[in-house]
Design a protein around this motif. Structure first.
Motif, PDB file in Angstrom:
ATOM      1  N   SER A   9      44.718  43.602  45.414  1.00  0.00           N
ATOM      2  CA  SER A   9      43.480  43.112  44.694  1.00  0.00           C
ATOM      3  C   SER A   9      43.539  41.996  43.597  1.00  0.00           C
ATOM      4  O   SER A   9      44.724  42.302  43.110  1.00  0.00           O
ATOM      5  CB  SER A   9      43.100  44.404  44.188  1.00  0.00           C
ATOM      6  N   SER A  10      42.716  41.296  43.326  1.00  0.00           N
ATOM      7  CA  SER A  10      43.090  40.111  42.429  1.00  0.00           C
ATOM      8  C   SER A  10      42.685  40.621  41.123  1.00  0.00           C
ATOM      9  O   SER A  10      42.970  40.049  40.068  1.00  0.00           O
ATOM     10  CB  SER A  10      42.514  38.872  42.693  1.00  0.00           C
ATOM     11  N   VAL A  11      41.875  42.021  41.018  1.00  0.00           N
ATOM     12  CA  VAL A  11      41.670  42.669  39.799  1.00  0.00           C
ATOM     13  C   VAL A  11      42.713  43.623  39.339  1.00  0.00           C
ATOM     14  O   VAL A  11      43.584  44.204  40.109  1.00  0.00           O
ATOM     15  CB  VAL A  11      40.185  43.517  40.164  1.00  0.00           C
ATOM     16  N   LYS A  12      42.872  43.582  37.977  1.00  0.00           N
ATOM     17  CA  LYS A  12      44.012  44.524  37.570  1.00  0.00           C
ATOM     18  C   LYS A  12      43.567  45.815  37.185  1.00  0.00           C
ATOM     19  O   LYS A  12      44.400  46.771  37.337  1.00  0.00           O
ATOM     20  CB  LYS A  12      44.332  43.836  36.096  1.00  0.00           C
ATOM     21  N   ASP A  13      42.317  45.923  36.529  1.00  0.00           N
ATOM     22  CA  ASP A  13      41.977  47.392  36.152  1.00  0.00           C
ATOM     23  C   ASP A  13      41.911  48.328  37.507  1.00  0.00           C
ATOM     24  O   ASP A  13      40.946  48.363  38.025  1.00  0.00           O
ATOM     25  CB  ASP A  13      40.565  47.146  35.489  1.00  0.00           C
ATOM     26  N   GLU A  14      42.882  49.203  37.515  1.00  0.00           N
ATOM     27  CA  GLU A  14      43.025  50.234  38.481  1.00  0.00           C
ATOM     28  C   GLU A  14      41.929  51.038  38.689  1.00  0.00           C
ATOM     29  O   GLU A  14      41.396  51.467  39.798  1.00  0.00           O
ATOM     30  CB  GLU A  14      44.356  51.163  38.264  1.00  0.00           C
ATOM     31  N   SER A  15      41.278  51.364  37.404  1.00  0.00           N
ATOM     32  CA  SER A  15      40.114  52.366  37.577  1.00  0.00           C
ATOM     33  C   SER A  15      38.961  51.833  38.140  1.00  0.00           C
ATOM     34  O   SER A  15      38.103  52.260  38.999  1.00  0.00           O
ATOM     35  CB  SER A  15      39.843  53.217  36.309  1.00  0.00           C
ATOM     36  N   LEU A  16      38.705  50.461  37.952  1.00  0.00           N
ATOM     37  CA  LEU A  16      37.770  49.585  38.546  1.00  0.00           C
ATOM     38  C   LEU A  16      37.933  49.594  39.749  1.00  0.00           C
ATOM     39  O   LEU A  16      36.945  49.456  40.744  1.00  0.00           O
ATOM     40  CB  LEU A  16      37.701  48.228  37.765  1.00  0.00           C
ATOM     41  N   ILE A  17      39.223  49.185  40.377  1.00  0.00           N
ATOM     42  CA  ILE A  17      39.472  48.999  41.786  1.00  0.00           C
ATOM     43  C   ILE A  17      38.935  50.344  42.468  1.00  0.00           C
ATOM     44  O   ILE A  17      38.280  50.036  43.323  1.00  0.00           O
ATOM     45  CB  ILE A  17      40.983  48.719  42.097  1.00  0.00           C
ATOM     46  N   GLU A  18      39.331  51.261  41.838  1.00  0.00           N
ATOM     47  CA  GLU A  18      38.997  52.425  42.683  1.00  0.00           C
ATOM     48  C   GLU A  18      37.473  52.856  42.783  1.00  0.00           C
ATOM     49  O   GLU A  18      36.951  53.037  43.736  1.00  0.00           O
ATOM     50  CB  GLU A  18      39.712  53.721  41.971  1.00  0.00           C
ATOM     51  N   LYS A  19      36.567  52.500  41.588  1.00  0.00           N
ATOM     52  CA  LYS A  19      35.295  52.504  41.687  1.00  0.00           C
ATOM     53  C   LYS A  19      34.736  51.562  42.766  1.00  0.00           C
ATOM     54  O   LYS A  19      34.013  51.893  43.577  1.00  0.00           O
ATOM     55  CB  LYS A  19      34.930  52.076  40.106  1.00  0.00           C
ATOM     56  N   ARG A  20      35.144  50.365  42.696  1.00  0.00           N
ATOM     57  CA  ARG A  20      34.499  49.297  43.552  1.00  0.00           C
ATOM     58  C   ARG A  20      34.719  49.595  44.969  1.00  0.00           C
ATOM     59  O   ARG A  20      34.029  49.647  45.905  1.00  0.00           O
ATOM     60  CB  ARG A  20      35.051  48.253  43.028  1.00  0.00           C
ATOM     61  N   ARG A  21      36.159  50.001  45.279  1.00  0.00           N
ATOM     62  CA  ARG A  21      36.371  50.530  46.567  1.00  0.00           C
ATOM     63  C   ARG A  21      35.597  51.904  46.965  1.00  0.00           C
ATOM     64  O   ARG A  21      35.226  51.932  48.265  1.00  0.00           O
ATOM     65  CB  ARG A  21      38.022  50.875  46.734  1.00  0.00           C
ATOM     66  N   GLU A  22      35.425  52.826  46.196  1.00  0.00           N
ATOM     67  CA  GLU A  22      34.458  53.784  46.408  1.00  0.00           C
ATOM     68  C   GLU A  22      33.147  53.141  46.975  1.00  0.00           C
ATOM     69  O   GLU A  22      32.839  53.563  47.886  1.00  0.00           O
ATOM     70  CB  GLU A  22      34.252  54.640  45.307  1.00  0.00           C
ATOM     71  N   GLN A  23      32.530  52.396  46.435  1.00  0.00           N
ATOM     72  CA  GLN A  23      31.370  51.879  46.635  1.00  0.00           C
ATOM     73  C   GLN A  23      31.242  51.263  47.910  1.00  0.00           C
ATOM     74  O   GLN A  23      30.460  51.415  48.777  1.00  0.00           O
ATOM     75  CB  GLN A  23      30.928  50.783  45.449  1.00  0.00           C
ATOM     76  N   MET A  24      32.225  50.534  47.977  1.00  0.00           N
ATOM     77  CA  MET A  24      32.337  49.782  49.225  1.00  0.00           C
ATOM     78  C   MET A  24      32.549  50.605  50.625  1.00  0.00           C
ATOM     79  O   MET A  24      31.941  50.195  51.506  1.00  0.00           O
ATOM     80  CB  MET A  24      33.825  48.882  49.145  1.00  0.00           C
ATOM     81  N   ILE A  25      33.448  51.672  50.475  1.00  0.00           N
ATOM     82  CA  ILE A  25      33.856  52.630  51.472  1.00  0.00           C
ATOM     83  C   ILE A  25      32.397  53.257  51.934  1.00  0.00           C
ATOM     84  O   ILE A  25      32.096  53.337  53.095  1.00  0.00           O
ATOM     85  CB  ILE A  25      34.759  53.557  51.203  1.00  0.00           C
ATOM     86  N   ARG A  26      31.722  53.693  50.910  1.00  0.00           N
ATOM     87  CA  ARG A  26      30.566  54.495  51.079  1.00  0.00           C
ATOM     88  C   ARG A  26      29.712  53.542  51.990  1.00  0.00           C
ATOM     89  O   ARG A  26      29.070  54.071  52.834  1.00  0.00           O
ATOM     90  CB  ARG A  26      29.956  54.938  49.872  1.00  0.00           C
ATOM     91  N   GLY A  27      29.417  52.378  51.512  1.00  0.00           N
ATOM     92  CA  GLY A  27      28.247  51.386  52.361  1.00  0.00           C
ATOM     93  C   GLY A  27      28.900  50.995  53.657  1.00  0.00           C
ATOM     94  O   GLY A  27      28.207  51.086  54.649  1.00  0.00           O
ATOM     95  N   ALA A  28      30.193  50.762  53.666  1.00  0.00           N
ATOM     96  CA  ALA A  28      30.620  50.415  55.081  1.00  0.00           C
ATOM     97  C   ALA A  28      30.666  51.745  56.273  1.00  0.00           C
ATOM     98  O   ALA A  28      30.518  51.301  57.205  1.00  0.00           O
ATOM     99  CB  ALA A  28      32.248  50.040  54.784  1.00  0.00           C
ATOM    100  N   VAL A  29      30.880  52.750  55.680  1.00  0.00           N
ATOM    101  CA  VAL A  29      30.746  54.103  56.723  1.00  0.00           C
ATOM    102  C   VAL A  29      29.502  53.883  57.230  1.00  0.00           C
ATOM    103  O   VAL A  29      29.305  54.059  58.644  1.00  0.00           O
ATOM    104  CB  VAL A  29      31.153  55.228  56.088  1.00  0.00           C
ATOM    105  N   THR A  30      28.368  53.880  56.432  1.00  0.00           N
ATOM    106  CA  THR A  30      26.981  53.869  56.818  1.00  0.00           C
ATOM    107  C   THR A  30      26.895  52.727  57.758  1.00  0.00           C
ATOM    108  O   THR A  30      26.338  52.907  58.748  1.00  0.00           O
ATOM    109  CB  THR A  30      25.997  53.786  55.947  1.00  0.00           C
TER     110      THR A  30
END
Lengths: 215, 215, 215, 215
Positions: A9-30
DNA sequence: CATGAATGAGACTTCATTCAT
DNA sequence: GATGAATGAAGTCTCATTCAT
């Protein structure tokens, strides 16, 4: 061992990465559930996740990364909910509880299971290996439980039969997710009861010889 | 009923249609097995079939038609090879033979089975329904066999248990096709023997109460 | 009424949409003039517009959309330039000025007129209706002008003759665009003068009876 | 002069060629009317003509040949029906009769006219020239008729006005074929009457000065 | 960090034309 | 002379990915 693959990821902030990926996964599963991996576009994933396509690509490198994250996250959740079953002292009653626990889990995460099994074939080879390996670890939980029952002398099985039985009950669980279209007459409880009954009888029965049956 | 869907062809010679579609299906199965339906291009299908892209489209209208033809042809073959099992007088020994026959069939048609189950979700809705219906017909063969055993009083099962058991053994068969990566220690004969043993014991056992086991 | 059809774009910036469509229309008119709609490829349109094929499709959904945008934009320009003619107090001198204005307009927009009339038949049905309706609105401007002259008693015509005369002079205008290959001896001014003369005489003349002429 | 273009055919039998081309033209006109030249496939033309695609290509070399044959045949028919008008001693009453004859002809061959004017632009350059030239010959018939009236002193027109008037009335005829969607309130007879009236007045009127009108 | 416009490779499909039978 | 199966160039459109703002 089977180290978790790092998704760049080109983003550094680990907690942001986690948050964004969470959003992404939730959307993707659906979306994957609805249209499958290939028919889902990255734009749609970004939109479902609540951000732009540009942002999506700040947190992954390829579309397949999304699929990997989805599969990985599902396995992680399943694992964490199955972990308590991985105990020292197994017995038939523990096994029965484990099956109930596992099948209930599948019932609750039906969509995720379907996605995982339908789409994981589209993962790149190494990601696929990682994921299959994780599955083996889950099967191994049941193998251990069964082995403990054998050690207890509660059931009689050869080691190979143990392996097979573990896969067997594992696959029956997938059946609940995959064949709902054919099993809509059954409730999850009925399903659990019947499967458990088959399983216990299958293991405990007084060795009817197959040769005998074939005759 | 569930009528066979006609795939339009601009070629008139029926026997030529059959021949070309045969070529096409053979090529497509290999490719779908290897890369999946979506990653396979129509050009590749044409090439694998041994003719040009233009010719391919003389025999189908869309890429999905190829998938349908593939699934349909697999089912047809399975059906025709399973048909002899659909007899009047079932018994345990017939059932055991049927299972052996069915699992052997899956072993021989492994690629086809994997393709069919992995990719049929990409069929258009009506084609999917047609295919699922065909599958139910196959499950029904086993249901009848089991019911005859119940009628014979060779086994004791409620009607719902019969349904479940039919799906159960059907799905175990799929397992052999799908989980070879995990079952490479087993020969097909071992697989058949163990599965049959589980099954027979599962049905014949002296009704161990689940409640009892849970305690 | 006849609402403007919205062409979907996946780009959000409205002013950018307008700018890109402008480029696109300019390029397309030239190409359509030269080779017609069907012989022009979308790639050529994109290139003529100065961007890639991918970008083209960010601003339209189908090739027919381009044709619609072209026709719509031409009509819009013609409309806006004809609007000042739609006045309250018409008279013969206003009518003559209007004709000169209109025919001059056609002369200046010859390419656009030819494209519009040659290609609009390739529009999808609803777009075609929209465009034909716009044309009727333009004819109606002349109808109103003529009706005012009738009301003024400057000319004598039945309502049906008014309708016909409006179409008549409208079509003569198109003739200038379409038959330049046959009219290359004429300047636009000569054309206007002769047409106007015919028209005025046609309307003002002392009703020569057709029956009489036929005799 | 403008020699008829020979369309190559690999068939020798001239009368067969004529027969087949007749069938082909009849089918093609209908199709071109309905869907335009470009959207009509050669297969469709062959089918509409009542023979196979292979046979079609025995009588033409390219699809454009079909279009040429269509246009040529239409012109031939129009020509032959207009020929009797090309007489020595013209007069106003002959002119009026000619117009009636011509407009009636257009009414009867509406489809053919529309096809010819809509699609001839798709002809290859030399075929297009040939066809345009044929059209000029038809306009020339009216020019001669008008000139004779001028010579008779029945009407007063400059030579340029004669040219323009010939085109003028020619184009008004096309209007009947092309703008039926806008003229559905009119019968062909009304159309003829009004147009004739406009024309006669336009020619016979006592030279209202345009300058005067403009003032 | 976030955005979204731009890109172009590549997918599916059509159809004019040929040629062996 | 008639047929129609075979061909492949070429067309339209999609979508994963990049990068300037």
């Amino acid at each position: 061992m089977n180290k978790k693959r790092e998704i760049e990821s080109s983003v550094k902030d680990e907690s942001l990465i986690e948050k964004r990926r969470e959003q992404m996964i939730r959307g993707a599963v659906t979306l994957f559930k609805e249209k499958g991996f290939h028919r889902t576009t990255t734009r749609e994933i970004a939109k479902a996740a609540g951000f732009s396509i540009g942002t999506l690509y700040e947190y992954i490198r390829t579309k397949e990364d999304v699929l990997y994250l989805v599969c990985d996250s599902i396995y992680d959740e399943v694992h964490s909910r199955l972990d308590r079953l991985d105990i020292e002292k197994g017995s038939i009653s523990v096994l029965v509880a484990a099956i109930e626990h596992y099948y209930t889990l599948i019932d609750e995460m039906q969509d995720e299971f379907v996605v995982m099994y339908q789409e994981s074939k589209s993962l790149p080879k190494d990601a696929l290996n990682y994921v299959l390996n994780k599955e083996l670890q889950m099967v191994a939980i049941f193998e251990r439980l069964l082995t403990q029952c054998v050690d207890n002398e509660e059931i009689q099985m050869t080691p190979k039969e143990v392996v097979m039985a573990a896969h067997h009950l594992f696959v029956q669980g997938q059946m609940w997710a995959f064949r709902r279209w054919a099993l809509d007459d059954f409730t999850i409880q009925e399903f659990i009861d019947i499967q458990t009954k088959f399983l216990l009888q299958g293991m405990a029965g007084e060795n009817i010889s197959i040769q005998e049956a074939k005759s």
